[in-house]
Design an enzyme around this catalytic site. Sequence first.
Site, short mmCIF file in Angstrom:
data_model
loop_
_atom_site.label_atom_id
_atom_site.label_comp_id
_atom_site.label_asym_id
_atom_site.label_seq_id
_atom_site.Cartn_x
_atom_site.Cartn_y
_atom_site.Cartn_z
N ASP A 1 -1.41 -63.38 29.13
CA ASP A 1 -1.67 -63.63 27.69
C ASP A 1 -0.36 -63.77 26.93
O ASP A 1 -0.36 -64.15 25.76
CB ASP A 1 -2.52 -62.51 27.09
CG ASP A 1 -1.97 -61.13 27.38
OD1 ASP A 1 -1.80 -60.79 28.56
OD2 ASP A 1 -1.69 -60.39 26.42
N ASN A 2 0.76 -63.47 27.59
CA ASN A 2 2.06 -63.66 26.95
C ASN A 2 2.82 -64.81 27.59
O ASN A 2 4.05 -64.86 27.50
CB ASN A 2 2.88 -62.37 27.02
CG ASN A 2 2.24 -61.25 26.22
OD1 ASN A 2 1.54 -61.50 25.25
ND2 ASN A 2 2.47 -60.02 26.62
P1 AMP Z 1 0.66 -57.40 23.25
O1 AMP Z 1 1.08 -56.20 24.03
O2 AMP Z 1 1.33 -57.50 21.92
O3 AMP Z 1 0.74 -58.65 24.04
O4 AMP Z 1 -0.86 -57.18 22.91
C1 AMP Z 1 -1.88 -57.14 23.86
C2 AMP Z 1 -3.22 -57.16 23.18
O5 AMP Z 1 -3.40 -55.99 22.39
C3 AMP Z 1 -3.44 -58.34 22.26
O6 AMP Z 1 -4.79 -58.70 22.34
C4 AMP Z 1 -3.11 -57.76 20.90
O7 AMP Z 1 -3.74 -58.45 19.86
C5 AMP Z 1 -3.67 -56.35 21.04
N1 AMP Z 1 -3.00 -55.41 20.15
C6 AMP Z 1 -1.72 -54.98 20.23
N2 AMP Z 1 -1.45 -54.13 19.24
C7 AMP Z 1 -2.55 -54.00 18.48
C8 AMP Z 1 -2.90 -53.28 17.30
N3 AMP Z 1 -2.03 -52.48 16.69
N4 AMP Z 1 -4.14 -53.42 16.82
C9 AMP Z 1 -5.03 -54.22 17.42
N5 AMP Z 1 -4.77 -54.93 18.52
C10 AMP Z 1 -3.54 -54.84 19.07
MG MG Z 2 0.74 -60.55 23.41
#
Ligand code: AMP
Ligand code: MG
Length: 485
Positions: free
Chosen positions: A246-247
């Site tokens: 997803d990244n």
């Molecule tokens: P990331 O680690 O930023 O790639 O996020 C992974 C997933 O977690 C994605 O679907 C983000 O939208 C979700 N996510 C990360 N932080 C939050 C948050 N504080 N609130 C809601 N969703 C989050």
């Molecule tokens: Mg992400």
Amino acid sequence: MINFDNSYSKLPDIFFERINPVAVKEPSLIQFNDPLAKEIGLNLEKNENLFSVIFSGNKILKGSEPIALAYAGHQFGHFVPQLGDGRAVLLGEIINNNGRRFDIQLKGSGQTCYSRGGDGRAPLGPVIREYIISEAMHALNIPTTRSLAIVTTGEMVSRETLLPGGILTRVASSHLRVGTFEYFAAFKDLENLKLLTNYAISRHFPNIKNDDFRYQNFLKLVCENQASLIAKWMHVGFIHGVMNTDNTSISGETIDYGPCAFMDNYNPNTVFSSIDLHGRYAYGNQPNIAQWNIACLGQCLLPLINPERNKAIEIVEEILDGFENKFRQYWLNSMYKKIGLLKNNYDLIEELLQIMNQDKSDFTLTFRYLSDVIGKENNSSNFLNQFLSKNKIDAWLVKWKESIKKENRPEKEIKKSMLKMNPAFIPRNHRVEKVIYEILNNYDYSYLDHLLQLLDKPFDHKQHDIEYMNPPDDQNQNYQTFCGT
Ligand code: AMP
Ligand code: MG
């Protein structure tokens, strides 16, 4: 006024949730990227109050159709069928004078239907970190999402402690990821998978739009872009830290600056992320992981590539097998330029890296200072000797100089080309932390301004800021990064 030209929000509703950013208490603009605004054709007269409400999401401009995007993803190898923008909202797209299309997204903008219990917010520290590092990557000529603005929210977010909240405005050539494809493939929703793929092709690879084999060509191009991107990361010692599918962007831009960091001393096993317990996303493992992520995309595309599954698998496997070679080509091409050669000399590169690893020498500065000894009889360099044990590097320097001599180029030209390949300034972890500390504790933005200025011209020597080139005194052996969620 922003002239939005939204294409993603015209796709079927299953692709997103229509949702406005959740308004914040007291938005205040603390950073704005004027050159980027110009580049993307954002014609807004600067007005701090107005920018505070626009880039917090408190005010929705005419033409904006805010949506949170649906996607799935493999996180540390495990499939999660529904992730999506849990704390981000796409305000819309704009097209600049050169016809380039950009997503304008707010990150930290409140809950969406994809929040999965999260608060939808972002602490200000990680927002500042993403701004600094993504802009530094851009200046290092590495494809990346960009950072347009930082707004503080006037609200606290609750993590282990209470932290001030921030919102980042992220600019990307799109937010399509491998995980977007996995979302539809997981539901076996072939119709929307096809729609998505056609959309991605039109947006990123319009040249292959009418190809008979466009779906396999699409995979090939994504593969090519990832090979090129990861090679560029490797050349500057960048560790992404959370290379989940997803990244992994379809456009080939670096996306998601959570636990990323730049390596100081060279060690391919370097990991900074506190959650990467087994080193899956270690520096030296990044090419393998990129290939793994593209395999996930290939898996999704099988039914589009050929209705006969075995045939489709054969085609996808061939493309995936090509990744290693492509990566290696990209990697080598710049590695030998980094040591001032026109032609590849793999043994020389490998030997240098081995010495650097043994001596724990600083990755960035070893390459930066290498050109110092060109034209010198005795191979001594005050700087190089700081990092490398003399007896080992001396033998290497002799061989290296012989190779340089064989290419018969003017010394000045070699030096110049090397300094263009090897940055002096990278966003060193201790410098980034200092900036964040000063903003959070003393409301002092001068450190941010100064660091951004240096990182904007990373290849230029600046005598008065020479200490900004250096690694931390204590080598920060235990430096850890966090996802910033
Ligand atoms: P990331 O680690 O930023 O790639 O996020 C992974 C997933 O977690 C994605 O679907 C983000 O939208 C979700 N996510 C990360 N932080 C939050 C948050 N504080 N609130 C809601 N969703 C989050
Ligand atoms: Mg992400």
